[in-house]
Design a protein around this motif. Structure first.
Motif, mmCIF file in Angstrom:
data_model
loop_
_atom_site.group_PDB
_atom_site.id
_atom_site.type_symbol
_atom_site.label_atom_id
_atom_site.label_comp_id
_atom_site.label_asym_id
_atom_site.label_seq_id
_atom_site.Cartn_x
_atom_site.Cartn_y
_atom_site.Cartn_z
ATOM 1 N N VAL A 584 -39.248 -15.177 3.852
ATOM 2 C CA VAL A 584 -40.310 -16.340 3.669
ATOM 3 C C VAL A 584 -40.438 -16.502 2.233
ATOM 4 O O VAL A 584 -40.728 -15.395 1.666
ATOM 5 C CB VAL A 584 -41.461 -16.116 4.816
ATOM 6 C CG1 VAL A 584 -42.321 -17.208 4.433
ATOM 7 C CG2 VAL A 584 -40.983 -15.640 6.096
ATOM 8 N N LEU A 585 -40.413 -17.751 1.757
ATOM 9 C CA LEU A 585 -40.876 -18.090 0.427
ATOM 10 C C LEU A 585 -41.986 -19.028 0.829
ATOM 11 O O LEU A 585 -41.837 -20.097 1.035
ATOM 12 C CB LEU A 585 -39.539 -18.727 -0.525
ATOM 13 C CG LEU A 585 -38.738 -17.908 -0.764
ATOM 14 C CD1 LEU A 585 -37.560 -17.469 0.241
ATOM 15 C CD2 LEU A 585 -38.054 -18.706 -1.967
ATOM 16 N N ASP A 586 -43.256 -18.385 0.321
ATOM 17 C CA ASP A 586 -44.561 -19.242 0.174
ATOM 18 C C ASP A 586 -44.749 -19.884 -1.077
ATOM 19 O O ASP A 586 -44.703 -19.001 -2.005
ATOM 20 C CB ASP A 586 -45.447 -18.454 0.960
ATOM 21 C CG ASP A 586 -46.657 -19.239 1.299
ATOM 22 O OD1 ASP A 586 -46.553 -20.374 1.175
ATOM 23 O OD2 ASP A 586 -47.672 -18.632 2.229
ATOM 24 N N GLU A 587 -45.154 -21.117 -1.085
ATOM 25 C CA GLU A 587 -45.529 -21.558 -2.432
ATOM 26 C C GLU A 587 -44.151 -21.648 -3.079
ATOM 27 O O GLU A 587 -44.211 -21.368 -4.375
ATOM 28 C CB GLU A 587 -46.638 -20.928 -3.139
ATOM 29 C CG GLU A 587 -48.006 -21.063 -2.373
ATOM 30 C CD GLU A 587 -48.654 -22.409 -2.325
ATOM 31 O OE1 GLU A 587 -48.001 -23.497 -2.763
ATOM 32 O OE2 GLU A 587 -49.637 -22.608 -1.569
ATOM 33 N N ALA A 588 -43.028 -22.101 -2.702
ATOM 34 C CA ALA A 588 -41.837 -21.889 -3.492
ATOM 35 C C ALA A 588 -41.639 -23.060 -4.734
ATOM 36 O O ALA A 588 -40.975 -22.545 -5.726
ATOM 37 C CB ALA A 588 -40.890 -22.414 -2.309
ATOM 38 N N ASP A 589 -42.643 -23.917 -4.552
ATOM 39 C CA ASP A 589 -42.570 -24.823 -5.835
ATOM 40 C C ASP A 589 -43.459 -24.336 -6.877
ATOM 41 O O ASP A 589 -42.890 -24.200 -8.359
ATOM 42 C CB ASP A 589 -43.099 -26.263 -5.577
ATOM 43 C CG ASP A 589 -44.734 -26.048 -4.869
ATOM 44 O OD1 ASP A 589 -44.853 -24.871 -4.485
ATOM 45 O OD2 ASP A 589 -45.223 -27.072 -5.009
ATOM 46 N N ASN A 734 -56.046 -22.005 -12.871
ATOM 47 C CA ASN A 734 -55.155 -22.399 -11.944
ATOM 48 C C ASN A 734 -54.592 -21.409 -11.196
ATOM 49 O O ASN A 734 -54.043 -21.366 -9.996
ATOM 50 C CB ASN A 734 -54.173 -23.254 -12.402
ATOM 51 C CG ASN A 734 -54.369 -24.728 -12.763
ATOM 52 O OD1 ASN A 734 -55.251 -25.271 -12.132
ATOM 53 N ND2 ASN A 734 -53.538 -25.297 -13.574
ATOM 54 N N LEU A 735 -55.170 -19.984 -11.658
ATOM 55 C CA LEU A 735 -54.750 -18.986 -10.996
ATOM 56 C C LEU A 735 -55.263 -18.836 -9.617
ATOM 57 O O LEU A 735 -54.491 -18.480 -8.532
ATOM 58 C CB LEU A 735 -55.576 -17.776 -11.694
ATOM 59 C CG LEU A 735 -55.278 -16.395 -11.013
ATOM 60 C CD1 LEU A 735 -54.266 -15.656 -11.235
ATOM 61 C CD2 LEU A 735 -56.464 -15.438 -11.476
ATOM 62 N N ALA A 736 -56.295 -19.426 -9.257
ATOM 63 C CA ALA A 736 -56.810 -19.487 -7.727
ATOM 64 C C ALA A 736 -56.561 -20.567 -7.251
ATOM 65 O O ALA A 736 -56.838 -20.861 -6.007
ATOM 66 C CB ALA A 736 -58.423 -19.333 -7.825
ATOM 67 N N SER A 737 -55.894 -21.735 -7.868
ATOM 68 C CA SER A 737 -55.515 -22.781 -7.056
ATOM 69 C C SER A 737 -54.630 -22.950 -6.053
ATOM 70 O O SER A 737 -54.450 -23.750 -5.077
ATOM 71 C CB SER A 737 -55.089 -24.046 -8.177
ATOM 72 O OG SER A 737 -53.633 -23.620 -8.742
ATOM 73 N N ARG A 738 -53.767 -21.826 -5.846
ATOM 74 C CA ARG A 738 -52.766 -21.694 -4.732
ATOM 75 C C ARG A 738 -53.181 -20.245 -3.852
ATOM 76 O O ARG A 738 -53.128 -19.231 -4.672
ATOM 77 C CB ARG A 738 -51.511 -21.924 -5.158
ATOM 78 C CG ARG A 738 -50.990 -23.174 -5.830
ATOM 79 C CD ARG A 738 -49.741 -23.316 -6.167
ATOM 80 N NE ARG A 738 -49.228 -24.512 -6.777
ATOM 81 C CZ ARG A 738 -48.272 -25.179 -6.435
ATOM 82 N NH1 ARG A 738 -47.399 -24.729 -5.742
ATOM 83 N NH2 ARG A 738 -48.133 -26.234 -7.145
ATOM 84 N N GLY A 739 -53.076 -20.309 -2.922
ATOM 85 C CA GLY A 739 -52.952 -19.145 -1.932
ATOM 86 C C GLY A 739 -54.580 -18.395 -1.822
ATOM 87 O O GLY A 739 -54.548 -17.445 -0.998
#
Length: 813
Positions: A584-589, A734-739
């Motif tokens: 699984v590749l999550d947040e691939a972009d 932006n460290l916390a902007s994803r996941g």
């Protein structure tokens, strides 16, 4: 002539790395030897007159005697025909000058500065040139340096030399009669500057928090009224810092809740005496050096130290410091004995030499010897054990992958079409999961306990495709339940495969925070291990070996969640991936944005070709399309949930505020309006998060900052506090902007508007998760905006049915 401790050959082999500083009296270089970094101060003899030569000699003579946690160590010194060289400890954190600190950091660092000054004064030394430039940081530990103006002063003696830096110089220095309290005046100026980033301009108008104000007012007064360093240590502000501050050696899990001023005084004096007796092996700073052999240390001290009463030793120590023993005896009452014992408890293996129990629970001093060493890592797995485990994994037999698992009952064509139309889904969907009935009963109970009763749209669409064994590319808005969409069918997939020692599922994520969040979802149902950078690799061996609770209870993980770089490290150590059947590749972009493409390709080349590959992301740029097509071994099914291209969760109410000036004042009004709600605030720069935390703390908000320069343990603790509600305001980049999965974030605020609309989407996606309502407020400064970003923002607002402010529409850039 200056005293030369070492010959020139002792300085051979040092490699000059770079110049650190260039002052009026010489240069400081960063040098390296055997992989260790040092600071080398080089003073040319050409600048010497008789007075300056004596001053440098005095500096060396004073500095070489100083051994304390909060003082830069002088390793060695040497003179040749042209220069005098001083080899010192290197503090990689730089000086406190112009550092922007939080109030907590100010308290912690100021407390450490006071400890260092207390040590100097206890040894009859005045610094006389205290200023932020002479206060360094090494691993968040304060290091005092530059003892060029330092002097030794006898009891009740005074100095008359005019010296120091004018902004930090006590008034009595210019009058010619002063003593130790000149340093506490400087402490007052430094404390003010650490908070306001400038020296005080208006006497008696300090505008600081209450305890700080009180302390500064007691320091910046005539010397007869001024606190001495012992009184400073007893001030509530510093005592609070001592109690709240965990040890500077916190990585060794010490607890200094018993840290008291009396205990500090006594222990420092004991420390000085033992150092004079060449017993530096039991200094606090030496006890916990990672390379120090505890057994050897004990043997050395046992051989050198005669058995005697612990308190007789203290009396001898204080006696050698010219104190009256009858005064000392009056200090040693029962409460003080317990205070001292509590302070020394982390070092209680010393009790062996003094026949004294050092348990903080002891009501009295027991003559019985007890040896208690600082605890070691609970499961310290050696590389040899890890290598053996890897060898066993390589011996796993490969078998055919069971991909097609028929568990979900077929839906009618009308149900499928209605689902596609209502959720604006694009892709080849042949079935949907209407509920969780296909899961084992225990899994359903876990979901109910988490108040998850119905699959989200992405889960309804993805479950059947994964269980059919298809490669899948899923593009969906943040907060849509993507993690469970691949985790639940993935666990069923792993259970359907033949049993092996190794893991069956590999999940790659771009950041540590996302990896930990993914693990929290998988761990509800199966055994996992999560590995990432920022911690020592050998401490994660136990995760891979499945040793979490006990060495006798090994539960090998069926899922590995990792960041690409750390997984490659383990692969280079021999970790095989031949048992993996689903990737699984999550947040691939995001992983591509961070430059992980080569690492991902390298990792997947070590996984069997007939694996199942799943891509999940919130956006679908060309780079991700290319990577997906190159890594999928069968034609993948692509599912797009929501609008093509940029899409935002419609449960989020978005508000845009145009700000031309007084940005923080507008922001402060906003926080007053949102008081009581859980806020996630985004800034563009790491330094700005720290500045904003300080300004908000003055306004009474419980705020913490989070960015990539913090240690992993600090980041974990901050997230625990934010999730638990101990703090209601988190300021981050932006460290916390994803996941980042905090289910109860009420409002996301863009204090700084992001550079791209993709970052905007990911930021505001931290609220309104799992079907809840959320709010996103963005402060927009036209000076840092452009037409492209404006058009993208308008498009996003239109797609999510938001009101577009007239001021934004008419904005000319």
């Amino acid at each position: 002539m200056l005293y030369s401790k070492h010959c020139q050959s002792d300085f051979d082999g040092y490699e000059k790395v770079q110049e650190l500083g260039n002052g009026a009296y010489g240069k400081v270089y960063l040098v390296r030897k055997d992989g260790e970094l040092f600071a080398l101060k080089t003073v040319p003899k050409g600048i010497f007159n008789d007075l300056s030569e004596q001053q440098l000699q005095k500096e060396i003579q004073i500095h070489k005697k100083l051994v304390h946690t909060n003082i830069i160590k002088l390793h060695s010194y040497y003179q040749d025909r042209q220069h005098v060289h001083m080899l010192m400890e290197y503090a990689d954190g730089g000086s406190l000058y112009q550092k922007h600190l939080t109030l907590d950091e100010v308290q912690e660092y100021f407390t450490q500065i006071c400890n260092g000054i207390y040590y100097l004064h206890s040894n009859n030394i005045i610094h006389r040139d205290l200023k932020p430039e002479n206060i360094l940081l090494k691993n968040n530990v304060i290091k005092l340096c530059d003892f060029g103006w330092s002097a030794e002063v006898g009891y009740n003696k005074q100095r008359d030399t005019l010296c120091g830096t004018i902004d930090y110089m006590a008034p009595e220095v210019s009058q010619g009669k002063y003593s130790f309290k000149v340093d506490t005046w400087s402490l007052g100026i430094i404390l003010y500057e650490m908070i306001h980033h400038s020296v005080p301009a208006n006497p008696r108008k300090y505008n600081c928090p209450e305890l700080v104000q009180d302390l500064i007012e007691k320091l910046l007064v005539p010397q007869d009224e001024r606190l001495n360093i012992t009184e400073v240590l007893k001030h509530p502000y510093v005592k609070q810092g001592q109690e709240e501050r965990q040890s500077v050696l916190s990585e060794h899990s010490l607890n200094f809740s018993k840290y008291q001023v009396e205990g500090l005084e006594l222990f420092n004096e004991l420390d000085v005496y033992l150092e004079q007796q060449d017993r530096a092996i039991i200094r606090m700073t030496d006890i916990f050096k990672p390379r120090q052999s505890r057994k050897v240390a004990e043997q050395q001290v046992t051989q050198q130290t005669p058995k005697k009463s612990f308190f007789n030793t203290i009396l001898d120590t204080l006696g050698c410091m010219n104190r009256k023993q009858n005064q000392i005896i009056s200090m040693i009452n029962n409460s003080f004995r317990k205070t001292l014992v509590g302070y020394l408890h982390p070092f209680s293996w010393l009790s062996f030499y003094y026949n004294v129990s050092t348990s903080p629970q002891s009501e009295s001093i027991s003559p019985r010897a007890r040896i208690m060493r600082p605890s070691k890592q609970k499961f310290n797995i050696s590389f040899k054990e890890f290598a053996k485990h890897c060898q066993r994994l390589k011996e796993d037999e490969q078998s055919e992958i069971t991909k097609h698992i028929n568990l979900i009952p077929p839906a009618t064509s009308n149900e499928i079409q209605e689902f596609i139309n209502s959720n604006k889904i694009e892709g080849n969907i042949s079935n949907i999961a209407k509920d969780f009935e296909f899961l084992p009963a225990e899994y359903q109970q876990i979901l109910i306990s988490k108040k998850i009763t119905t699959p989200t749209p992405i889960q309804k669409a993805i479950f059947p495709l994964i269980l059919e064994g298809r490669d899948v590319i899923a593009i969906a808005e943040t907060g849509s339940g993507k993690t469970l969409a691949y985790a639940l069918p993935g666990i069923i997939h792993s259970q359907a495969q033949p049993k092996v020692l190794g893991p069956r599922i590999l999940v790659l994520a771009p950041t540590r925070e996302l990896a930990q969040q993914i693990q929290s979802q998988y761990e509800l149902f199966t055994r996992t291990c999560c590995v990432y950078g920022g911690v020592f690799k050998n401490l994660q061996y136990s995760e891979i070996l499945g040793i979490k609770e006990s060495r006798n209870k090994i539960n090998l993980p069926s899922v590995i969640i990792s960041t690409p770089g750390r997984l490659l490290d383990f692969m280079k150590d021999g970790l095989p991936l031949n048992s993996i059947t689903q990737v699984v590749l999550d947040e691939a972009d995001r992983m591509l944005d961070m430059g992980f493409e080569d690492q991902i390709t390298q990792i997947l080349s070590a996984v069997r070709d007939d694996r199942q590959t799943l891509f999940f992301s919130a956006t679908w740029p060309n780079e991700v399309q290319r990577l997906a097509n190159s890594l999928c071994n069968q034609d993948p099914i692509m599912i797009q949930l929501g609008e093509q291209g940029l899409s935002v969760n419609k449960n989020i109410q978005q508000e845009v505020i145009i700000v031309y000036e007084n940005k923080f004042e507008k922001f402060a009004e906003l926080t007053d309006r949102l008081k009581g709600q859980k806020l996630l605030i985004f800034c563009q720069k790491k330094l700005d998060t720290q500045k904003l935390e300080y300004r908000l703390s003055i306004h009474g908000l419980k705020a913490r900052y989070l960015h990539g320069d913090l240690k992993q343990a600090e980041r974990d603790q901050i997230m625990v506090e934010f999730k638990s509600g101990a703090i209601n305001c988190l300021i981050t980049t932006n460290l916390a902007s994803r996941g980042l999965d905090v289910s109860d974030v009420d409002v996301v605020i863009n204090y700084d508007f992001p550079d791209t609309i993709e970052d905007y989407i990911h930021r505001i996606g931290r609220t309104g998760r799992a079907g809840k309502k959320g709010q996103a407020i963005s402060l927009l400064e036209p000076a840092f905006f452009n037409n492209r970003l404006k058009n993208d923002l308008v498009q996003v607002l239109q797609q999510s049915d938001q009101v577009i402010p007239q001021e934004l529409s008419s904005l000319r850039l």
